[in-house]
Design a protein around this motif. Structure first.
Motif, PDB file in Angstrom:
ATOM      1  N   TRP A   1       1.298  11.212  -4.197  1.00  0.00           N
ATOM      2  CA  TRP A   1       1.868  11.067  -5.525  1.00  0.00           C
ATOM      3  C   TRP A   1       0.778  10.929  -6.582  1.00  0.00           C
ATOM      4  CZ3 TRP A   1       5.650  12.243  -8.475  1.00  0.00           C
ATOM      5  CH2 TRP A   1       5.750  11.659  -9.740  1.00  0.00           C
ATOM      6  N   ASP A   2      -0.183  10.055  -6.344  1.00  0.00           N
ATOM      7  CA  ASP A   2      -1.212   9.803  -7.349  1.00  0.00           C
ATOM      8  C   ASP A   2      -2.079  11.031  -7.608  1.00  0.00           C
ATOM      9  OD1 ASP A   2      -0.293   7.219  -7.582  1.00  0.00           O
ATOM     10  OD2 ASP A   2      -1.869   6.345  -6.336  1.00  0.00           O
ATOM     11  N   ALA A   3      -2.406  11.781  -6.579  1.00  0.00           N
ATOM     12  CA  ALA A   3      -3.307  12.922  -6.736  1.00  0.00           C
ATOM     13  C   ALA A   3      -2.590  14.203  -7.144  1.00  0.00           C
ATOM     14  CB  ALA A   3      -4.074  13.159  -5.435  1.00  0.00           C
ATOM     15  N   ASP A   4      -1.438  14.466  -6.531  1.00  0.00           N
ATOM     16  CA  ASP A   4      -0.796  15.777  -6.700  1.00  0.00           C
ATOM     17  C   ASP A   4       0.633  15.722  -7.230  1.00  0.00           C
ATOM     18  OD1 ASP A   4      -3.091  16.937  -5.536  1.00  0.00           O
ATOM     19  OD2 ASP A   4      -2.279  16.557  -3.534  1.00  0.00           O
ATOM     20  N   LYS A   5       1.141  14.535  -7.511  1.00  0.00           N
ATOM     21  CA  LYS A   5       2.538  14.353  -7.935  1.00  0.00           C
ATOM     22  C   LYS A   5       3.515  14.947  -6.923  1.00  0.00           C
ATOM     23  CE  LYS A   5       1.479  12.229 -11.711  1.00  0.00           C
ATOM     24  NZ  LYS A   5       0.648  11.126 -11.304  1.00  0.00           N
TER      25      LYS A   5
ATOM     26  N   HIS B   1       7.583  11.698   1.801  1.00  0.00           N
ATOM     27  CA  HIS B   1       8.004  10.518   2.539  1.00  0.00           C
ATOM     28  C   HIS B   1       7.044  10.289   3.700  1.00  0.00           C
ATOM     29  CE1 HIS B   1      12.194  10.606   0.826  1.00  0.00           C
ATOM     30  NE2 HIS B   1      11.907   9.327   0.821  1.00  0.00           N
ATOM     31  N   LEU B   2       6.720   9.037   3.900  1.00  0.00           N
ATOM     32  CA  LEU B   2       5.890   8.675   5.038  1.00  0.00           C
ATOM     33  C   LEU B   2       6.736   8.633   6.302  1.00  0.00           C
ATOM     34  CD1 LEU B   2       3.805   5.794   3.408  1.00  0.00           C
ATOM     35  CD2 LEU B   2       3.142   8.183   3.717  1.00  0.00           C
TER      36      LEU B   2
ATOM     37  N   GLY C   1       0.773  -1.237   0.000  1.00  0.00           N
ATOM     38  CA  GLY C   1       0.000   0.000   0.000  1.00  0.00           C
ATOM     39  C   GLY C   1       0.806   1.288   0.000  1.00  0.00           C
ATOM     40  N   VAL C   2       2.134   1.193  -0.150  1.00  0.00           N
ATOM     41  CA  VAL C   2       2.977   2.386  -0.200  1.00  0.00           C
ATOM     42  C   VAL C   2       3.947   2.268  -1.375  1.00  0.00           C
ATOM     43  CG1 VAL C   2       2.799   2.894   2.266  1.00  0.00           C
ATOM     44  CG2 VAL C   2       4.644   1.436   1.450  1.00  0.00           C
ATOM     45  N   TYR C   3       4.476   3.407  -1.819  1.00  0.00           N
ATOM     46  CA  TYR C   3       5.436   3.409  -2.915  1.00  0.00           C
ATOM     47  C   TYR C   3       6.861   3.444  -2.380  1.00  0.00           C
ATOM     48  CZ  TYR C   3       1.833   4.573  -6.393  1.00  0.00           C
ATOM     49  OH  TYR C   3       0.748   4.546  -7.218  1.00  0.00           O
ATOM     50  N   TYR C   4       7.677   2.563  -2.932  1.00  0.00           N
ATOM     51  CA  TYR C   4       9.113   2.587  -2.654  1.00  0.00           C
ATOM     52  C   TYR C   4       9.821   2.993  -3.933  1.00  0.00           C
ATOM     53  CZ  TYR C   4       8.546   0.284   1.843  1.00  0.00           C
ATOM     54  OH  TYR C   4       8.216  -0.001   3.136  1.00  0.00           O
TER      55      TYR C   4
ATOM     56  N   VAL D   1      12.576   4.306   3.070  1.00  0.00           N
ATOM     57  CA  VAL D   1      11.412   5.056   3.539  1.00  0.00           C
ATOM     58  C   VAL D   1      10.468   5.243   2.355  1.00  0.00           C
ATOM     59  CG1 VAL D   1      10.610   7.214   4.554  1.00  0.00           C
ATOM     60  CG2 VAL D   1      12.794   6.239   5.281  1.00  0.00           C
ATOM     61  N   PRO D   2       9.224   4.774   2.496  1.00  0.00           N
ATOM     62  CA  PRO D   2       8.285   4.842   1.374  1.00  0.00           C
ATOM     63  C   PRO D   2       7.669   6.233   1.194  1.00  0.00           C
ATOM     64  CG  PRO D   2       7.216   3.840   3.243  1.00  0.00           C
ATOM     65  CD  PRO D   2       8.642   4.081   3.654  1.00  0.00           C
TER      66      PRO D   2
END
Length: 113
Positions: free
Chosen positions: A84-88, A92-93, A68-71, A77-78
């Protein structure tokens, strides 16, 4: 040619027009200088946009959705998928110390507004 080259060229031309005491010519040259500087700035802005777009494309090609997170590549750190998907935005989480769950500091900030 860069900004400094254009600037020097216009200074030389304006100097010659002033020596000739042709004020109409001087005004036209000043307007040309202003428009040229605007074009130079627009060119700089477009190059910045293109660079950012290429950087975003590289980021998008190299992220992997895991749990559920992007690496990104080999980073530990994801990144927030919603940001990212909504606002580019590359946010970092952060990991909650209590339960070890990743959370987005941007979302927390926006909720407090």
């Amino acid at each position: 040619m860069n900004y400094a080259d254009f600037s020097e060229l216009f200074k030389d031309i304006i100097g010659l027009a002033k020596k000739a005491k042709d004020y109409k010519l001087t005004n036209v040259i000043l307007e040309l200088q202003n428009r040229t500087m605007n074009l130079i700035q627009e060119n700089i802005d477009l190059k910045d946009q293109l660079s950012k777009q290429k950087d975003d494309e590289d980021f998008a090609k190299n992220i992997k959705l895991t749990e559920g997170v992007y690496y990104y590549k080999d980073e530990e750190v994801p990144y927030c998928t919603r940001c990212w998907d909504a606002d580019k935005k590359r946010i970092h989480l952060e990991k909650d110390e209590y339960d070890g769950i990743w959370f987005c500091p941007e979302e927390i900030f926006l909720r407090k507004k």
